[in-house]
Motif scaffolding. Structure first.
Motif, mmCIF file in Angstrom:
data_model
loop_
_atom_site.group_PDB
_atom_site.id
_atom_site.type_symbol
_atom_site.label_atom_id
_atom_site.label_comp_id
_atom_site.label_asym_id
_atom_site.label_seq_id
_atom_site.Cartn_x
_atom_site.Cartn_y
_atom_site.Cartn_z
ATOM 1 N N TYR A 174 0.838 -1.198 0.000
ATOM 2 C CA TYR A 174 0.000 0.000 0.000
ATOM 3 C C TYR A 174 0.876 1.252 0.000
ATOM 4 O O TYR A 174 1.891 1.316 0.700
ATOM 5 N N HIS A 175 0.441 2.239 -0.771
ATOM 6 C CA HIS A 175 1.069 3.557 -0.732
ATOM 7 C C HIS A 175 0.367 4.350 0.359
ATOM 8 O O HIS A 175 -0.851 4.519 0.339
ATOM 9 N N THR A 176 1.129 4.847 1.340
ATOM 10 C CA THR A 176 0.525 5.501 2.496
ATOM 11 C C THR A 176 0.786 7.002 2.550
ATOM 12 O O THR A 176 -0.001 7.748 3.142
ATOM 13 N N TYR A 177 1.892 7.474 1.947
ATOM 14 C CA TYR A 177 2.253 8.883 2.103
ATOM 15 C C TYR A 177 3.338 9.246 1.106
ATOM 16 O O TYR A 177 4.157 8.400 0.728
ATOM 17 N N SER A 178 3.340 10.490 0.666
ATOM 18 C CA SER A 178 4.455 11.042 -0.107
ATOM 19 C C SER A 178 4.604 12.517 0.240
ATOM 20 O O SER A 178 3.615 13.190 0.561
ATOM 21 N N ASP A 179 5.837 13.003 0.202
ATOM 22 C CA ASP A 179 6.042 14.443 0.254
ATOM 23 C C ASP A 179 7.072 14.820 -0.792
ATOM 24 O O ASP A 179 7.865 13.997 -1.247
ATOM 25 N N TYR A 180 7.024 16.072 -1.198
ATOM 26 C CA TYR A 180 7.857 16.543 -2.292
ATOM 27 C C TYR A 180 8.418 17.928 -1.963
ATOM 28 O O TYR A 180 8.064 18.530 -0.945
ATOM 29 N N ALA A 181 9.277 18.414 -2.852
ATOM 30 C CA ALA A 181 9.858 19.751 -2.720
ATOM 31 C C ALA A 181 10.501 19.900 -1.342
ATOM 32 O O ALA A 181 11.356 19.103 -0.972
ATOM 33 N N ARG A 182 10.044 20.876 -0.540
ATOM 34 C CA ARG A 182 10.643 21.108 0.779
ATOM 35 C C ARG A 182 9.979 20.273 1.870
ATOM 36 O O ARG A 182 10.290 20.440 3.057
ATOM 37 N N GLY A 183 9.108 19.355 1.473
ATOM 38 C CA GLY A 183 8.355 18.582 2.457
ATOM 39 C C GLY A 183 9.199 17.721 3.367
ATOM 40 O O GLY A 183 8.778 17.383 4.477
ATOM 41 N N GLY A 184 10.394 17.342 2.926
ATOM 42 C CA GLY A 184 11.227 16.458 3.727
ATOM 43 C C GLY A 184 12.329 17.157 4.506
ATOM 44 O O GLY A 184 13.247 16.504 5.004
ATOM 45 N N GLU A 185 12.245 18.467 4.656
ATOM 46 C CA GLU A 185 13.335 19.208 5.299
ATOM 47 C C GLU A 185 13.627 18.752 6.719
ATOM 48 O O GLU A 185 14.761 18.835 7.178
ATOM 49 N N GLU A 186 12.603 18.260 7.433
ATOM 50 C CA GLU A 186 12.809 17.918 8.838
ATOM 51 C C GLU A 186 13.780 16.769 9.038
ATOM 52 O O GLU A 186 14.316 16.592 10.133
ATOM 53 N N ILE A 187 14.036 15.969 8.013
ATOM 54 C CA ILE A 187 14.994 14.881 8.182
ATOM 55 C C ILE A 187 16.427 15.350 7.923
ATOM 56 O O ILE A 187 17.374 14.591 8.109
ATOM 57 N N LEU A 188 16.579 16.609 7.518
ATOM 58 C CA LEU A 188 17.901 17.161 7.254
ATOM 59 C C LEU A 188 18.422 17.826 8.524
ATOM 60 O O LEU A 188 18.175 19.010 8.777
ATOM 61 N N THR A 189 19.154 17.072 9.314
ATOM 62 C CA THR A 189 19.593 17.596 10.602
ATOM 63 C C THR A 189 20.544 18.779 10.456
ATOM 64 O O THR A 189 20.599 19.650 11.337
ATOM 65 N N THR A 190 21.280 18.840 9.351
ATOM 66 C CA THR A 190 22.143 20.005 9.132
ATOM 67 C C THR A 190 21.314 21.280 9.111
ATOM 68 O O THR A 190 21.688 22.295 9.723
ATOM 69 N N LEU A 191 20.169 21.241 8.431
ATOM 70 C CA LEU A 191 19.300 22.420 8.382
ATOM 71 C C LEU A 191 18.729 22.738 9.755
ATOM 72 O O LEU A 191 18.599 23.914 10.124
ATOM 73 N N MET A 192 18.388 21.708 10.512
ATOM 74 C CA MET A 192 17.814 21.939 11.833
ATOM 75 C C MET A 192 18.835 22.603 12.761
ATOM 76 O O MET A 192 18.488 23.440 13.597
ATOM 77 N N ILE A 193 20.108 22.240 12.597
ATOM 78 C CA ILE A 193 21.169 22.880 13.388
ATOM 79 C C ILE A 193 21.376 24.318 12.915
ATOM 80 O O ILE A 193 21.471 25.251 13.722
ATOM 81 N N LEU A 194 21.424 24.510 11.585
ATOM 82 C CA LEU A 194 21.607 25.857 11.058
ATOM 83 C C LEU A 194 20.471 26.787 11.477
ATOM 84 O O LEU A 194 20.697 27.988 11.693
ATOM 85 N N ASP A 195 19.255 26.240 11.571
ATOM 86 C CA ASP A 195 18.112 27.065 11.973
ATOM 87 C C ASP A 195 18.279 27.629 13.381
ATOM 88 O O ASP A 195 17.594 28.583 13.758
ATOM 89 N N ARG A 196 19.184 27.048 14.154
ATOM 90 C CA ARG A 196 19.450 27.519 15.516
ATOM 91 C C ARG A 196 20.750 28.312 15.615
ATOM 92 O O ARG A 196 21.081 28.834 16.671
ATOM 93 N N ALA A 197 21.479 28.370 14.513
ATOM 94 C CA ALA A 197 22.739 29.111 14.484
ATOM 95 C C ALA A 197 22.469 30.611 14.301
ATOM 96 O O ALA A 197 21.399 30.994 13.805
ATOM 97 N N PRO A 198 23.397 31.480 14.708
ATOM 98 C CA PRO A 198 23.166 32.925 14.637
ATOM 99 C C PRO A 198 22.766 33.434 13.246
ATOM 100 O O PRO A 198 21.912 34.309 13.129
ATOM 101 N N LYS A 199 23.355 32.887 12.189
ATOM 102 C CA LYS A 199 23.040 33.362 10.839
ATOM 103 C C LYS A 199 22.027 32.476 10.115
ATOM 104 O O LYS A 199 21.736 32.690 8.936
ATOM 105 N N GLY A 200 21.501 31.467 10.813
ATOM 106 C CA GLY A 200 20.516 30.604 10.183
ATOM 107 C C GLY A 200 21.080 29.877 8.970
ATOM 108 O O GLY A 200 22.247 29.514 8.929
ATOM 109 N N ARG A 201 20.253 29.686 7.966
ATOM 110 C CA ARG A 201 20.699 28.964 6.767
ATOM 111 C C ARG A 201 21.567 29.841 5.865
ATOM 112 O O ARG A 201 22.287 29.319 5.019
ATOM 113 N N ASN A 202 21.459 31.143 5.999
ATOM 114 C CA ASN A 202 22.339 32.060 5.276
ATOM 115 C C ASN A 202 22.422 31.689 3.795
ATOM 116 O O ASN A 202 23.508 31.546 3.226
ATOM 117 N N GLU A 203 21.252 31.522 3.163
ATOM 118 C CA GLU A 203 21.191 31.100 1.770
ATOM 119 C C GLU A 203 20.506 32.166 0.922
ATOM 120 O O GLU A 203 19.669 32.926 1.416
#
Length: 242
Positions: free
Chosen positions: A189-218
């Protein structure tokens, strides 16, 4: 530096105010997580074949004896010479999760349309261990709306992230993640899909940067990301940890 510099007491007041918002975000995330797990399922009746290092396998085979399967739709087209830098950035976060996922009845597999030989070569270059298979010659990527034909792109509209988007805003490959379940009778069975920025929460680097003084700085989404062997000066351990 544009942030105001204040006393410890003023900082604590501002931090507590932000904490109220963070707790609201956590509670909202809990509700979304529950809604995600309560989505209805769709049975997969179509047979898909994947090229793997141990031969052809079906979607059901990819579960590897477990009842849950997470597939990352890794952008790597048949004619590409290397995998997408953004997908490679995500892939850098996966290997350490495998033991925990597997012991929680979850199998993780990356799927790309590139031929298996290209996938294996790029995987060796990057030093990854997670399972990665080829859907070359299969409808799988097209059915899950992460790959598009030249005709679709030139036709004006493609269906991605559950909506129509302009073909000139898309490419032949786009990222996503899909979840599948398998019951005791072997039905998938297909239960779920996400696309584009939907999977950002599994990117721990981004989660750390979100707490850094300059954030993602992108300047745009993931504009700072390169394949980990392409940074001009390879990151070195801090002297206290070397």
């Amino acid at each position: 530096m544009t942030n105001p510099v204040v006393s410890r007491e003023e900082w604590l007041k501002a931090r507590k105010a932000l904490l109220v918002q963070e707790k609201e975000e956590t509670r909202r995330r809990d509700k979304i997580r529950a809604a995600r797990q309560n989505l209805p399922w769709v049975r997969i009746d179509k047979t898909y074949a994947f090229d793997t290092p141990t031969g052809k396998k079906t979607l059901a085979d990819l579960f590897d004896g477990r009842s849950q399967l997470m597939i990352y739709h890794f952008m790597f087209g048949p004619d590409w010479e290397a995998g997408c830098p953004g997908c490679s950035f995500l892939a850098d976060h996966i290997d350490g999760t495998l033991a925990h996922l597997n012991h929680h009845d979850v199998t993780f597999v990356a799927v790309s349309r590139a031929p298996l030989a290209k996938i294996e070569a790029y995987k060796r270059r990057m030093g990854w261990k997670f399972p990665w298979v080829s859907s070359f010659g299969s409808d799988f990527n097209f059915d899950f709306h992460v790959s598009f034909t030249k005709e679709e792109l030139e036709g004006g509209k493609v269906f991605y992230n559950f909506t129509e988007m302009s073909g000139d805003q898309a490419s032949d490959e786009l990222p996503g993640m899909s979840a599948f379940a398998r019951d005791d009778a072997g039905n998938v069975y297909h239960t779920y899909s996400d696309y584009a920025r939907g999977g950002e929460e599994i990117l721990t680097t981004l989660m750390i940067l979100d707490r850094a003084p300059k954030g993602r700085n992108e300047t745009s989404t993931l504009s700072f990301v390169k394949r980990h062997d392409e940074y001009e000066d390879k990151a070195q351990p801090h002297s206290c940890c070397a």
